[in-house]
Design a protein around this motif. Structure first.
Motif, mmCIF file in Angstrom:
data_model
loop_
_atom_site.group_PDB
_atom_site.id
_atom_site.type_symbol
_atom_site.label_atom_id
_atom_site.label_comp_id
_atom_site.label_asym_id
_atom_site.label_seq_id
_atom_site.Cartn_x
_atom_site.Cartn_y
_atom_site.Cartn_z
ATOM 1 N N ALA A 181 4.979 11.103 3.795
ATOM 2 C CA ALA A 181 3.486 10.887 4.480
ATOM 3 C C ALA A 181 3.150 12.368 5.407
ATOM 4 O O ALA A 181 4.131 13.045 5.594
ATOM 5 N N GLU A 182 2.128 12.207 5.604
ATOM 6 C CA GLU A 182 1.644 13.889 6.227
ATOM 7 C C GLU A 182 1.128 13.752 7.341
ATOM 8 O O GLU A 182 1.272 13.812 8.892
ATOM 9 N N ASN A 183 0.817 12.167 8.006
ATOM 10 C CA ASN A 183 -0.065 11.498 9.168
ATOM 11 C C ASN A 183 0.911 9.967 9.433
ATOM 12 O O ASN A 183 1.072 9.479 8.814
ATOM 13 N N ASN A 184 0.736 10.078 10.791
ATOM 14 C CA ASN A 184 1.028 8.287 11.875
ATOM 15 C C ASN A 184 -0.380 7.516 11.977
ATOM 16 O O ASN A 184 -0.731 7.716 13.185
ATOM 17 N N PRO A 185 -0.462 7.199 11.171
ATOM 18 C CA PRO A 185 -1.997 5.912 12.311
ATOM 19 C C PRO A 185 -1.232 4.982 12.939
ATOM 20 O O PRO A 185 -2.606 4.584 13.821
ATOM 21 N N ALA A 186 -0.160 4.936 13.371
ATOM 22 C CA ALA A 186 -0.118 3.965 14.384
ATOM 23 C C ALA A 186 -0.331 4.185 15.516
ATOM 24 O O ALA A 186 -0.176 3.657 16.577
ATOM 25 N N MET B 29 0.284 -1.026 -0.149
ATOM 26 C CA MET B 29 -0.195 -0.094 -0.155
ATOM 27 C C MET B 29 0.986 1.176 -0.038
ATOM 28 O O MET B 29 2.050 1.171 0.485
ATOM 29 N N ASP B 30 0.221 2.081 -0.512
ATOM 30 C CA ASP B 30 1.103 3.653 -0.856
ATOM 31 C C ASP B 30 1.158 4.043 0.852
ATOM 32 O O ASP B 30 -0.003 4.235 2.137
ATOM 33 N N ILE B 31 2.238 3.991 1.270
ATOM 34 C CA ILE B 31 2.156 4.800 2.474
ATOM 35 C C ILE B 31 1.421 5.883 3.623
ATOM 36 O O ILE B 31 0.733 5.660 4.210
ATOM 37 N N ALA B 32 0.833 6.643 2.624
ATOM 38 C CA ALA B 32 0.342 8.044 2.632
ATOM 39 C C ALA B 32 -1.020 7.405 3.103
ATOM 40 O O ALA B 32 -1.820 8.660 3.098
ATOM 41 N N GLN B 33 -1.167 6.330 2.012
ATOM 42 C CA GLN B 33 -3.014 6.210 2.351
ATOM 43 C C GLN B 33 -3.079 5.334 2.987
ATOM 44 O O GLN B 33 -4.836 4.886 3.422
ATOM 45 N N ILE B 34 -2.702 4.491 3.986
ATOM 46 C CA ILE B 34 -2.665 3.881 5.065
ATOM 47 C C ILE B 34 -3.711 4.819 6.272
ATOM 48 O O ILE B 34 -3.438 5.210 6.656
ATOM 49 N N LYS B 35 -4.700 4.094 6.705
ATOM 50 C CA LYS B 35 -5.096 4.897 7.963
ATOM 51 C C LYS B 35 -5.158 4.515 9.238
ATOM 52 O O LYS B 35 -5.213 2.602 9.322
ATOM 53 N N PRO B 36 -5.795 4.730 9.932
ATOM 54 C CA PRO B 36 -6.164 3.468 11.369
ATOM 55 C C PRO B 36 -6.134 2.425 11.933
ATOM 56 O O PRO B 36 -5.679 2.328 11.789
ATOM 57 N N LEU B 37 -7.300 2.138 11.199
ATOM 58 C CA LEU B 37 -8.235 1.990 11.136
ATOM 59 C C LEU B 37 -7.514 0.135 9.899
ATOM 60 O O LEU B 37 -7.922 -1.572 11.034
ATOM 61 N N VAL B 38 -6.659 0.255 8.977
ATOM 62 C CA VAL B 38 -5.921 -0.503 8.785
ATOM 63 C C VAL B 38 -4.333 -0.821 9.186
ATOM 64 O O VAL B 38 -5.013 -2.068 9.163
ATOM 65 N N MET B 39 -4.221 -0.374 9.535
ATOM 66 C CA MET B 39 -3.520 -1.144 10.702
ATOM 67 C C MET B 39 -4.334 -1.456 12.159
ATOM 68 O O MET B 39 -3.322 -2.247 12.741
ATOM 69 N N LEU B 40 -5.464 -0.887 12.750
ATOM 70 C CA LEU B 40 -5.326 -1.805 14.104
ATOM 71 C C LEU B 40 -5.891 -2.487 13.527
ATOM 72 O O LEU B 40 -5.178 -4.255 14.155
ATOM 73 N N ASN B 41 -6.835 -3.122 11.841
ATOM 74 C CA ASN B 41 -7.044 -4.677 12.015
ATOM 75 C C ASN B 41 -5.762 -5.529 11.180
ATOM 76 O O ASN B 41 -5.462 -6.602 11.808
ATOM 77 N N CYS B 42 -5.196 -4.631 11.009
ATOM 78 C CA CYS B 42 -2.889 -6.125 11.142
ATOM 79 C C CYS B 42 -2.878 -5.759 12.151
ATOM 80 O O CYS B 42 -2.680 -7.777 11.934
ATOM 81 N N LEU B 43 -2.839 -5.146 13.057
ATOM 82 C CA LEU B 43 -2.119 -5.642 14.345
ATOM 83 C C LEU B 43 -2.714 -6.082 15.030
ATOM 84 O O LEU B 43 -2.397 -7.872 16.044
ATOM 85 N N LYS B 44 -4.662 -6.749 15.163
ATOM 86 C CA LYS B 44 -5.163 -7.429 15.873
ATOM 87 C C LYS B 44 -4.989 -8.658 15.424
ATOM 88 O O LYS B 44 -5.691 -9.600 16.127
ATOM 89 N N GLN B 45 -5.030 -9.027 14.187
ATOM 90 C CA GLN B 45 -4.324 -10.651 13.366
ATOM 91 C C GLN B 45 -3.142 -10.757 14.590
ATOM 92 O O GLN B 45 -3.424 -12.200 15.179
ATOM 93 N N ILE B 46 -2.733 -10.198 15.007
ATOM 94 C CA ILE B 46 -1.352 -11.205 15.955
ATOM 95 C C ILE B 46 -1.995 -10.796 17.153
ATOM 96 O O ILE B 46 -1.734 -11.759 17.941
ATOM 97 N N GLU B 47 -3.023 -9.923 17.944
ATOM 98 C CA GLU B 47 -3.630 -10.105 18.972
ATOM 99 C C GLU B 47 -4.326 -11.461 19.256
ATOM 100 O O GLU B 47 -4.550 -12.202 19.723
ATOM 101 N N ASN B 48 -4.589 -11.776 17.636
ATOM 102 C CA ASN B 48 -5.879 -12.200 17.729
ATOM 103 C C ASN B 48 -5.491 -14.313 18.311
ATOM 104 O O ASN B 48 -5.605 -14.704 18.162
ATOM 105 N N ARG B 49 -3.513 -14.729 17.596
ATOM 106 C CA ARG B 49 -3.236 -15.303 18.043
ATOM 107 C C ARG B 49 -2.992 -15.343 19.124
ATOM 108 O O ARG B 49 -1.976 -16.572 19.442
ATOM 109 N N GLY B 50 -2.483 -14.544 20.417
ATOM 110 C CA GLY B 50 -2.696 -14.459 21.760
ATOM 111 C C GLY B 50 -0.666 -13.835 21.683
ATOM 112 O O GLY B 50 -0.630 -13.985 23.225
#
Length: 270
Positions: free
Chosen positions: A190-195, A144-165
């Motif tokens: 990029a202009e924002n830090n979604p993480a 993905m273009d780093i400037a277009q990644i939204k907080p929800l996208v990053m959250l869902n990505c990190l939730k995949q790690i959480e879901n396996r404990g």
């Protein structure tokens, strides 16, 4: 001084401006001003009206953006407004087009960031960081273009790690991703830090204290270890961990070339 005299900023006034307990503005001319935070960061901003709404264009940080450059950027913004264009939207569009042209994907920027940081880490830490990016992050947002990644996208990505404990890994990877986005902002990809603010939306890891032995218990443990009937490598590895106090991963990656039996020491690579 007459009533219509315009007072404009000077480089001397900018350089001498100090931080205060609360953010404040140093006005220049025609709604251009220098915004100074309690930490001392100075950035150029321009307030304007578009479609009846008050908006703010962040031009850039001082001294990277000089007073003259900030005034030029303000004039460009005024020209866009004259043609019915929103300067803030146009700025984001320009950044997006530049990223697409240069292929500024999250993976590309991460590898750049990793290359600048790796000399500060041990070999094991480098391998661990890049392994987790390749396993848990790149498959979801790597292309993905780093400037277009939204907080929800990053959250869902990190939730995949959480879901396996793997809560601690999820926490550390959020921190690493935050560093990558910050690097992208500094290098103007990029202009924002979604993480950055995702910690509040993630599961809190409660660390557990490991069991430990007092001196008498350690004596009994060492005696029992000598009579351990399992794999002899497990016994030797356990003794080495106790006697050298190295980390488990350091011991597992140890090589004979690190060991000097004559001088009776081990040199671990950084």
């Amino acid at each position: 001084m007459t009533k219509n005299t315009v007072i404009m900023l000077t480089v001397k006034a900018i350089e001498s401006a100090k931080q205060k307990e609360k953010p404040y503005k140093l006005p220049d001319f025609e709604s251009l001003y220098l915004y100074i935070t309690p930490t001392g960061t100075k950035s150029w901003r321009y307030d304007y009206q578009f479609n009846g709404k008050r908006k703010t264009l962040t031009i850039g940080k001082y001294p990277y953006i000089s007073l003259a450059d900030a005034r030029n950027e303000k004039e460009l913004a005024r020209q866009m407004l004259a043609y019915g264009k929103d300067p803030a939207v146009e700025r984001k569009r320009k950044t997006l087009l530049a990223n697409i042209a240069q292929g500024n994907t999250f993976k590309k920027i991460t590898l750049e960031w990793f290359d600048t940081k790796k000399r500060n880490w041990s070999i094991n830490t480098r391998e661990m960081i890049i392994r987790y990016f390749e396993k848990d992050i790149f498959p979801f947002v790597g292309d993905m273009d780093i400037a277009q990644i939204k907080p929800l996208v990053m959250l869902n990505c990190l939730k995949q790690i959480e879901n396996r404990g793997a809560l601690e890994i999820a926490k550390k990877m959020r921190q690493r991703c935050t560093e990558v986005f910050q690097y992208a902002i500094i290098t103007e990809r990029a202009e924002n830090n979604p993480a950055r603010e995702l910690a509040k939306a993630m599961v809190t890891h409660t660390p557990e204290n490991y069991a430990f032995l007092m001196e008498d218990g350690m004596r009994e443990f060492m005696k029992a270890l000598q009579s351990y009937s399992g794999n002899i490598l497990v016994r030797y590895a356990t003794e080495l961990l106790i006697l050298t106090a190295v980390r488990t991963m350091e011991l597992l990656s140890c090589k004979w070339e690190y060991v000097d039996l004559d001088k009776r020491y081990i040199i671990l690579p950084k």
